[in-house]
Enzyme design. Structure first.
Site, PDB file in Angstrom:
ATOM      1  N   HIS A   1       0.820  -1.214   0.000  1.00 33.56           N
ATOM      2  CA  HIS A   1       0.000   0.000   0.000  1.00 33.56           C
ATOM      3  C   HIS A   1       0.858   1.272   0.000  1.00 33.56           C
ATOM      4  O   HIS A   1       1.922   1.337   0.614  1.00 33.56           O
ATOM      5  CB  HIS A   1      -0.931   0.002   1.223  1.00 33.56           C
ATOM      6  CG  HIS A   1      -0.184   0.102   2.529  1.00 33.56           C
ATOM      7  ND1 HIS A   1       0.171   1.297   3.100  1.00 33.56           N
ATOM      8  CD2 HIS A   1       0.286  -0.858   3.358  1.00 33.56           C
ATOM      9  CE1 HIS A   1       0.814   1.090   4.225  1.00 33.56           C
ATOM     10  NE2 HIS A   1       0.907  -0.224   4.414  1.00 33.56           N
TER      11      HIS A   1
ATOM     12  N   HIS B   1      12.321  -2.283 -12.245  1.00 35.67           N
ATOM     13  CA  HIS B   1      12.081  -3.725 -12.293  1.00 35.67           C
ATOM     14  C   HIS B   1      12.079  -4.241 -10.863  1.00 35.67           C
ATOM     15  O   HIS B   1      13.113  -4.230 -10.189  1.00 35.67           O
ATOM     16  CB  HIS B   1      13.163  -4.423 -13.113  1.00 35.67           C
ATOM     17  CG  HIS B   1      12.926  -5.878 -13.309  1.00 35.67           C
ATOM     18  ND1 HIS B   1      13.695  -6.648 -14.154  1.00 35.67           N
ATOM     19  CD2 HIS B   1      12.009  -6.737 -12.784  1.00 35.67           C
ATOM     20  CE1 HIS B   1      13.258  -7.898 -14.127  1.00 35.67           C
ATOM     21  NE2 HIS B   1      12.235  -7.969 -13.289  1.00 35.67           N
TER      22      HIS B   1
END
Length: 203
Positions: A132, A141
């Site tokens: 979150h 990446h």
């Protein structure tokens, strides 16, 4: 079947992206700039040579694992495509309030949590967790089975190695590379290479 979508990159990462994209029956053209691959097949798709100029009526996806190369191609081809499409594996989980920008790839079993924001052309790989309120820059990446705790911030072109963990609230600068299995407990400046548990800057 005619299609106005293409994937650029027929290597290992391209195979993963292609598998996720076509599993619901969608068609796509497959480009690569390596002549040795041209004319071959990847998951049944013929590999075409990347054209010098890509038709501006096409939508593209850059299936290139290297962040710097992906960023360079994103800039070079920006005016030659109609847009960049995102590929999301059906077995991933993206919160309703999360925002995943154009050109991203979210692999199988990856999780993007509530109010997380993922920048353009970023890879959230197999089993990775972006919890979150994270802020992930462009052309990053987040490698397989790595974890970004809640509220982590990544700059652009950051590589989070396989199995690495970044603790909640940590800020990571542009171009940082984090080694596999590292545990990041402190903020990191742009360009740093972090390894170990706890992670330290590698000289």
């Amino acid at each position: 079947m005619h299609t106005n979508h293409f994937i650029l990159g027929a290597g290992g990462h391209g195979k993963v992206v292609l598998d996720a994209y076509v599993r619901d029956g969608r068609d796509v053209r497959l480009f690569d700039n390596d002549p040795s691959r041209v004319g071959g097949r990847l998951l049944g798709h013929v590999i075409e040579l990347q054209p010098a100029l890509i038709n501006s009526s096409l939508f593209g996806h850059l299936a290139i694992g290297d962040n710097v190369t992906r960023r360079r191609l994103l800039a070079a081809l920006e005016d030659q495509v109609l847009g960049w499409f995102t590929v999301i594996h059906p077995h991933s989980s993206i919160a309703i309030s999360a925002k995943v920008a154009e050109g991203c790839f979210v692999a199988a079993h990856a999780i993007v949590g509530p109010d997380a924001i993922v920048g353009r052309s970023t890879i959230i790989n197999h089993g990775a967790i972006v919890d979150h309120d994270c802020r992930v820059g462009e052309c990053c990446h987040v490698a397989p089975n790595s974890t970004l705790g809640g509220g982590v911030t990544l700059g652009n072109e950051v590589l989070v190695g396989s199995g690495a963990v970044i603790l909640p609230g940590i800020c990571i600068g542009d171009g940082v590379r984090i080694g596999a299995g590292a545990v990041v407990t402190r903020n990191a400046p742009a360009g740093a290479v972090l390894v170990g548990v706890p992670a330290r800057i590698s000289l």
